[in-house]
Design a protein around this motif. Sequence first.
Motif, mmCIF file in Angstrom:
data_model
loop_
_atom_site.group_PDB
_atom_site.id
_atom_site.type_symbol
_atom_site.label_atom_id
_atom_site.label_comp_id
_atom_site.label_asym_id
_atom_site.label_seq_id
_atom_site.Cartn_x
_atom_site.Cartn_y
_atom_site.Cartn_z
ATOM 1 N N SER A 1 0.837 -1.216 0.000
ATOM 2 C CA SER A 1 0.000 0.000 0.000
ATOM 3 C C SER A 1 0.868 1.261 0.000
ATOM 4 C CB SER A 1 -0.942 -0.006 1.195
ATOM 5 O OG SER A 1 -1.722 -1.175 1.178
ATOM 6 N N ALA A 2 1.990 1.221 0.720
ATOM 7 C CA ALA A 2 2.891 2.381 0.752
ATOM 8 C C ALA A 2 3.484 2.623 -0.631
ATOM 9 C CB ALA A 2 3.992 2.172 1.783
ATOM 10 N N HIS A 3 3.758 1.544 -1.354
ATOM 11 C CA HIS A 3 4.227 1.685 -2.752
ATOM 12 C C HIS A 3 3.123 2.281 -3.612
ATOM 13 C CE1 HIS A 3 8.152 -0.307 -2.775
ATOM 14 N NE2 HIS A 3 7.651 -1.201 -1.923
ATOM 15 N N GLU A 4 1.915 1.760 -3.418
ATOM 16 C CA GLU A 4 0.811 2.127 -4.311
ATOM 17 C C GLU A 4 0.419 3.601 -4.211
ATOM 18 O OE1 GLU A 4 -2.502 -0.812 -4.606
ATOM 19 O OE2 GLU A 4 -1.157 -2.054 -3.440
ATOM 20 N N ILE A 5 0.635 4.220 -3.046
ATOM 21 C CA ILE A 5 0.311 5.658 -2.952
ATOM 22 C C ILE A 5 1.522 6.530 -3.317
ATOM 23 C CG2 ILE A 5 -1.497 5.272 -1.221
ATOM 24 C CD1 ILE A 5 0.465 6.596 0.839
ATOM 25 N N GLY A 6 2.647 5.899 -3.644
ATOM 26 C CA GLY A 6 3.835 6.654 -4.055
ATOM 27 C C GLY A 6 4.725 7.078 -2.906
ATOM 28 N N LEU A 7 4.458 6.538 -1.716
ATOM 29 C CA LEU A 7 5.210 6.988 -0.536
ATOM 30 C C LEU A 7 6.661 6.507 -0.548
ATOM 31 C CD1 LEU A 7 5.309 8.398 2.212
ATOM 32 C CD2 LEU A 7 4.287 6.342 3.236
ATOM 33 N N VAL A 8 6.872 5.268 -0.943
ATOM 34 C CA VAL A 8 8.237 4.722 -0.903
ATOM 35 C C VAL A 8 9.140 5.517 -1.844
ATOM 36 C CG1 VAL A 8 9.647 2.666 -1.287
ATOM 37 C CG2 VAL A 8 7.375 2.447 -0.270
ATOM 38 N N GLU A 9 8.644 5.783 -3.036
ATOM 39 C CA GLU A 9 9.434 6.540 -4.014
ATOM 40 C C GLU A 9 9.719 7.945 -3.485
ATOM 41 O OE1 GLU A 9 6.778 4.699 -4.582
ATOM 42 O OE2 GLU A 9 7.737 3.096 -5.724
ATOM 43 N N ALA A 10 8.701 8.590 -2.895
ATOM 44 C CA ALA A 10 8.872 9.952 -2.376
ATOM 45 C C ALA A 10 9.922 9.976 -1.267
ATOM 46 C CB ALA A 10 7.541 10.486 -1.851
ATOM 47 N N LEU A 11 9.937 8.971 -0.432
ATOM 48 C CA LEU A 11 10.909 8.939 0.671
ATOM 49 C C LEU A 11 12.320 8.663 0.158
ATOM 50 C CD1 LEU A 11 8.757 6.987 3.269
ATOM 51 C CD2 LEU A 11 9.375 9.403 3.360
ATOM 52 N N LYS A 12 12.406 7.780 -0.834
ATOM 53 C CA LYS A 12 13.734 7.466 -1.399
ATOM 54 C C LYS A 12 14.331 8.688 -2.094
ATOM 55 C CE LYS A 12 13.421 2.475 -2.170
ATOM 56 N NZ LYS A 12 13.271 1.404 -3.171
ATOM 57 N N GLU A 13 13.452 9.477 -2.712
ATOM 58 C CA GLU A 13 13.942 10.652 -3.454
ATOM 59 C C GLU A 13 14.132 11.869 -2.565
ATOM 60 O OE1 GLU A 13 11.034 11.172 -6.517
ATOM 61 O OE2 GLU A 13 11.611 9.303 -7.537
ATOM 62 N N GLY A 14 13.509 11.869 -1.386
ATOM 63 C CA GLY A 14 13.540 13.045 -0.523
ATOM 64 C C GLY A 14 14.689 13.043 0.471
ATOM 65 N N GLU A 15 14.611 13.987 1.400
ATOM 66 C CA GLU A 15 15.686 14.164 2.399
ATOM 67 C C GLU A 15 15.428 13.277 3.618
ATOM 68 O OE1 GLU A 15 18.411 16.162 1.846
ATOM 69 O OE2 GLU A 15 17.548 16.294 -0.161
ATOM 70 N N TYR A 16 15.488 11.986 3.390
ATOM 71 C CA TYR A 16 15.225 11.021 4.460
ATOM 72 C C TYR A 16 16.308 9.955 4.428
ATOM 73 C CZ TYR A 16 10.599 13.107 3.801
ATOM 74 O OH TYR A 16 9.559 13.990 3.645
ATOM 75 N N HIS A 17 16.439 9.240 5.541
ATOM 76 C CA HIS A 17 17.336 8.082 5.553
ATOM 77 C C HIS A 17 16.460 6.838 5.427
ATOM 78 C CE1 HIS A 17 20.294 5.148 6.407
ATOM 79 N NE2 HIS A 17 19.878 4.905 7.638
ATOM 80 N N PHE A 18 16.306 6.368 4.180
ATOM 81 C CA PHE A 18 15.444 5.218 3.927
ATOM 82 C C PHE A 18 16.266 3.936 4.028
ATOM 83 C CE2 PHE A 18 13.103 2.120 1.449
ATOM 84 C CZ PHE A 18 11.817 2.303 1.936
ATOM 85 N N ILE A 19 15.898 3.074 4.945
ATOM 86 C CA ILE A 19 16.632 1.809 5.144
ATOM 87 C C ILE A 19 16.062 0.799 4.144
ATOM 88 C CG2 ILE A 19 17.178 -0.029 6.781
ATOM 89 C CD1 ILE A 19 16.533 2.154 9.014
#
Length: 209
Positions: free
Chosen positions: A57-75
């Motif tokens: 669901s997080a993928h489907e709303i575009g959240l994972v991509e937004a976090l990977k591209e943004g100023e976050y530390h995505f594990i």
Amino acid sequence: MDANIIKRNELLAQKVIKGLESRNMSGYYASNKEEALKKALELIPEGSSISMGGAMSAHEIGLVEALKEGEYHFIDRDAATDKRAAMLSTYDADYFLSSANAITEDGVMINIDGNANRVSAIAQGPKHVIFIVGMNKVCPDVDSAIKRARNVAAPINAQRFGLSTPCAKTGSCMDCKSPDTICCQFLMTRYSRHEGRIHVILVNDNLGF
Ligand code: SF4
């Protein structure tokens, strides 16, 4: 989407949100995927460390991509060479993303897991947990939520991962003890002792399985 379905989902979501609040968890209603993404990004400050279970669901709303591209530390466990280290760092993350296999109208969430990395992180560890949950996951009560998890979510996930379980062949749960079973652990999240830890974004859409 039909206006009557939209109205019904809004009303039902308000009931679920009341249930969540009675359990010391926060609930929000998003009328579409874009609103859900906006709400999730409002909840996660830049600079945060973020991990996730298998949250379609997080993928489907575009959240994972937004976090990977943004100023976050995505594990990113999938990209990590040391999977165990990545998994362990999940427990110290600021935010953990998940979906729910089912949620009851009064705000109880049901999740099943094979490796238990997802359910263990929901239960303890990450400072915050954000659930992205489509309205297709709402069930009247705990019994029907468990049935949904075992007869809808699990067979589809077993097929998705190419597992050799009875449900992957029949489409419904046979209560197996297969070595491939994904029903090793059942987590029922019915209350949070930690104010502000668990946030649930209900999305007026069909998300995940
Ligand atoms: S117990 Fe076995 S058959 Fe039932 S849903 Fe889980 S993996 Fe499938």
